[in-house]
Design a protein around this motif. Sequence first.
Motif, PDB file in Angstrom:
ATOM      1  N   GLU A   1      -0.391   6.324  -7.084  1.00 12.69           N
ATOM      2  CA  GLU A   1      -1.360   7.420  -6.972  1.00 12.69           C
ATOM      3  C   GLU A   1      -1.473   8.119  -8.325  1.00 12.69           C
ATOM      4  OE1 GLU A   1      -4.027   9.486  -6.603  1.00 12.69           O
ATOM      5  OE2 GLU A   1      -3.660   8.884  -4.512  1.00 12.69           O
TER       6      GLU A   1
ATOM      7  N   TYR B   1       1.626   9.214  -0.183  1.00 12.12           N
ATOM      8  CA  TYR B   1       1.142  10.323  -0.998  1.00 12.12           C
ATOM      9  C   TYR B   1       0.199  11.236  -0.204  1.00 12.12           C
ATOM     10  CZ  TYR B   1       3.088   7.902  -5.052  1.00 12.12           C
ATOM     11  OH  TYR B   1       3.945   7.296  -5.933  1.00 12.12           O
ATOM     12  N   ASP B   2      -0.104  10.872   1.042  1.00 10.13           N
ATOM     13  CA  ASP B   2      -1.031  11.664   1.831  1.00 10.13           C
ATOM     14  C   ASP B   2      -0.478  13.048   2.141  1.00 10.13           C
ATOM     15  OD1 ASP B   2      -2.916   9.710   1.832  1.00 10.13           O
ATOM     16  OD2 ASP B   2      -2.460   8.931   3.815  1.00 10.13           O
TER      17      ASP B   2
ATOM     18  N   LYS C   1      -0.347   4.282  -0.668  1.00 10.13           N
ATOM     19  CA  LYS C   1      -1.158   5.487  -0.492  1.00 10.13           C
ATOM     20  C   LYS C   1      -0.674   6.387   0.645  1.00 10.13           C
ATOM     21  CE  LYS C   1      -5.945   7.034  -0.506  1.00 10.13           C
ATOM     22  NZ  LYS C   1      -5.603   8.288   0.144  1.00 10.13           N
TER      23      LYS C   1
ATOM     24  N   ASN D   1      -2.913  -0.405  -2.964  1.00  5.10           N
ATOM     25  CA  ASN D   1      -2.726   0.886  -3.632  1.00  5.10           C
ATOM     26  C   ASN D   1      -1.316   0.892  -4.217  1.00  5.10           C
ATOM     27  OD1 ASN D   1      -5.105   2.829  -3.011  1.00  5.10           O
ATOM     28  ND2 ASN D   1      -4.679   1.857  -1.045  1.00  5.10           N
TER      29      ASN D   1
ATOM     30  N   GLN E   1      -3.043   0.190  -9.942  1.00  4.60           N
ATOM     31  CA  GLN E   1      -3.673   0.732  -8.740  1.00  4.60           C
ATOM     32  C   GLN E   1      -3.944  -0.360  -7.720  1.00  4.60           C
ATOM     33  OE1 GLN E   1      -7.088   3.257  -9.976  1.00  4.60           O
ATOM     34  NE2 GLN E   1      -6.379   4.583  -8.328  1.00  4.60           N
TER      35      GLN E   1
ATOM     36  N   ASP F   1       0.850  -1.185   0.000  1.00  3.90           N
ATOM     37  CA  ASP F   1       0.000   0.000   0.000  1.00  3.90           C
ATOM     38  C   ASP F   1       0.891   1.242   0.000  1.00  3.90           C
ATOM     39  OD1 ASP F   1      -1.883   1.941   0.274  1.00  3.90           O
ATOM     40  OD2 ASP F   1      -2.820   1.118   2.075  1.00  3.90           O
TER      41      ASP F   1
END
Length: 806
Positions: A511, A134-135, A131, A508, A496, A129
């Motif tokens: 992104e 990229y937060d 993700k 994920n 993705q 993951d």
Amino acid sequence: MLNLIQNVLDCEERNDLRQFASQLKQSGPRYLLRNDILSDFSKYCADQEKPDYFYHSSNLGRLIYYTQEIILDQESLYLIIRPKIAEQEAFQVLEDLTVEPITIQTLLDVRDRFVNHYRPNEGDVLELDFKPFYDYSPIIRDSKNIGKGVQFLNRFLSSKLFQDPRQWQESLFNFLSLHEVQGTQLLINGRIKSQQQLSDQVKLALGFVSDRAEDEPYESFRFKLQDMGFEAGWGNTASRVRETLEILDELIDSPDHQGLEEFLSRIPMIFRIVLVSIHGWFGQEGVLGRPDTGGQVVYVLDQARSLEKQLQEDIKLAGLELLKVKPKVIILSRLIPNNDGTRCNERLEKVHGTDNAWILRVPFREFNPNYTQNWISRFEIWPYLETYAIDAEKELRAEFQGVPDFIVGNYSDGNLVAFLLSRRMDVTQCIVAHALEKSKYLFSNLYWQELEDQYHFSIQFTADLIAMNAANFIISSTYQEIVGKPDSVGQYESYQNFTMPDLYHVVNGIELFSPKFNVVPPGVNEQVYFPYTRSEDRVPRDCERLEELLFTLDDPSQVYGKLDDPTKRPLFSIARLDRIKNLTGLTECFGKSKALQEQCNLIFVAGKLRTEDSTDNEEKDEIVKLYRLIDEYNLHGKIRWLGVRLPKLDSGEIYRVIADHRGIFVQPALFEAFGLTILEAMISGLPTFGTQFGGPLEIIQDKVNGFLINPTNLEETAQKILEFLSKCEQNPDYWLEISNRGMERVYSTYTWKIHTSRLLSLARIYGFWNYTSKEKREDLLRYIESLFYLIYKPRAQQLLEEHLKR
């Protein structure tokens, strides 16, 4: 999408959904992709005698349109729906038509079970993951802006930094203080000691240069500017220096993102570039048509030439010629000792038509000589890349007398090496996929275990995840390469989320809304590929030789097939002989259409003529299939198959000879990431028919400057070509109209000048923001390294052990 499903369930179409699901289940458990789903639904509508509107406009029809996948098991129906570009939702439909949304994790478990890799402890598999990493980065909100990453990033970070004028000016001052070349300081020197002093001195220098003649050379007032604190790099004339200082002055006092981009595009930051292209035969002669070479080799060579030319222009405009600054571009490739008559066993080879661009070939370390001494398929190359990167770093440092300023990776293996080099040398890097195998081979991740012995997708897809997440930015040739189009998934989008049963789940993988994605299409080498009408640039002797090769030469070592009537209009194609390029599909299309055979000859340039001359299994299969189709449809006398490797200049002239005969170019690939041959054909003046699957969809404006075809629908493809021929008969100028529009399309959008200007601008802007924003990427890079050492490396080592046994 849940509302649309509910609308179906709340009306009489509920029974249609039940019956359609029942029809699908009659064949047992199935995994359907979009084309199959639409085909089956069309059959259902026909069987049930539904009115015409039902297929397109009913609630169920609209639901089916948005459905990308259907998974059928004994008790449930799973719908994977793509309501819009770059978004996906998944639902479980039970036998009583109860509908429940399901998570990505659940969906990946369902996919595992479908291929009989159900694990008793669900969830007992590694989840990847990306993700969370990229937060903390800016994210694009609107899908239509995907691929315009640098514009978004520059605007976002500029507004953030400009809110604190003191921090902004300090960041700019520190950044300008960094730059040097060959040990010589650029831009500002130690006489300017602070951001405030920078502002004052810029205004002083502006007053000084404004009083000088516009064309006065920088060298004549160089020392005066040095006394004010300004070194070389601002411009080569008084007017250029003034323009650059004016932009800087405006940025200091009233900063905006457009001014910042304009300023950074002028700053001399990049002088040494590495283009990484590892696999295949990389050379300037005798390699095209060999396995694993083709568009990528052409792309990288043309890019190297154009980059050097653009850097030379930038250096001149910056006023650095007096410092004897020369850019250097190195194409990093693999040295192949058993070179098979090519120059791939030479360590260093100068790129034709350049002053200081080179192919640097580094050998693989000696493990099994059967592999390290010979060409290795791109599917088998993985065990050698880590040690290759270590050795390549030493070679690059020696060639550059330091580290490069910018690294560009090409294809999956080159992108991985670019990551390893960038990590070791702390250099800005971007990647270019060209094509991601995951999109080319359907269900390649789902059935990776069955395909592993031949393709080793577990290693390649892991390398892709590493490279695309580690890159500072990503270059794609088209928008749809990233996120597809409304009715199809993009190459990067396919990463993705996916499962590799018993290995890992990707929850994920990338992104898509990250500003690292940028669409920068390549160009065409205009010295080689140019319109057939430019007779003054053509060599009559070459035209005659290629005319004979294409239509009449009787030489079984180079050509298969004799034409009964060489005057018929030629249908022409040129490609590698592999399944995806689909020349066998074009042959079958031609074989099934008597009308095409009456009006045209089929001529193509493709690889080898005999299986015994090939070392590539897929090429061998296509050779066998081609001979079978020629016999099956009795195409003798109507087809010419050229099994030759064309020198670069011949590859340009051969399009023009076909254009002399008012021919047509057909590119029938099942999928094409971009389509350089399409650009080559169009700029040569050939009306072009290109696959609708992939990049050609963005190059060709259908029925305006070319034609899009569905190569899986042979009858429709033949019909489109026949319609074009009919219009040419009715209007003798129609061929010319499409020819001219195709040439205009290339010259307006797809030139190397446009490409390299944009690429260098991106490198400067991302380099600036990487420095000034102090983005902490170490957590992401450590996560990526874990993936490399815990998954990639053990599997690559396992493949190496297999090589050692062979």
